[in-house]
Write a protein that holds these residues in place. Sequence first.
Motif, short mmCIF file in Angstrom:
data_model
loop_
_atom_site.label_atom_id
_atom_site.label_comp_id
_atom_site.label_asym_id
_atom_site.label_seq_id
_atom_site.Cartn_x
_atom_site.Cartn_y
_atom_site.Cartn_z
N LEU A 134 -26.17 -64.90 -103.09
CA LEU A 134 -26.68 -63.58 -103.42
C LEU A 134 -28.02 -63.28 -102.77
N GLU A 135 -28.20 -62.04 -102.43
CA GLU A 135 -29.47 -61.50 -101.97
C GLU A 135 -29.83 -60.36 -102.93
N SER A 136 -31.10 -60.03 -103.01
CA SER A 136 -31.49 -58.97 -103.92
C SER A 136 -32.01 -57.76 -103.17
N SER A 137 -31.98 -56.63 -103.85
CA SER A 137 -32.61 -55.41 -103.36
C SER A 137 -33.35 -54.78 -104.54
N ILE A 138 -34.09 -53.74 -104.27
CA ILE A 138 -34.91 -53.14 -105.32
C ILE A 138 -34.03 -52.30 -106.25
N ASN A 139 -34.22 -52.50 -107.53
CA ASN A 139 -33.54 -51.74 -108.55
C ASN A 139 -34.21 -50.37 -108.66
N PRO A 140 -33.50 -49.26 -108.40
CA PRO A 140 -34.13 -47.95 -108.42
C PRO A 140 -34.75 -47.56 -109.76
#
Length: 129
Positions: A86-92
């Motif tokens: 898994l990679e993460s991104s910013i939670n809006p």
Amino acid sequence: MKKSTLNLLFAAFVAASLSSCATIISGTNAEVTIDSDIKDPVNITTSLQTYQNVVLPTKVQVKRKHLTGQHINITSEKYKFKDIVLESSINPVTFANILLGGLPGWGVDLITNGVSKPSQSTYFIEPIK
């Protein structure tokens, strides 16, 4: 005002100012969907639990904390698969928290990693040849 009323108002103020919108809305776990053309059941192990004999597509839960680099392991009697990393991104939702709750709530979201979500919501897997 009575001392008990003041204490109650102070406690409500502290709770409101320290609330973490992204963590409350998104939770401390994240959900991803795993899909494949394979119709045989598989076993899936995430950071939270093991799902046995599931038919794909299926949704699984992963920990939001330390999201980047987490592995999802998939096994089957007939097939071998590479782990999903898994990679993460910013939670809006984080941006709403900064606007509405300010820095204290954003700080709590940082601690719980409510500021992150998986970079993909669906992972399509294929057996290793």
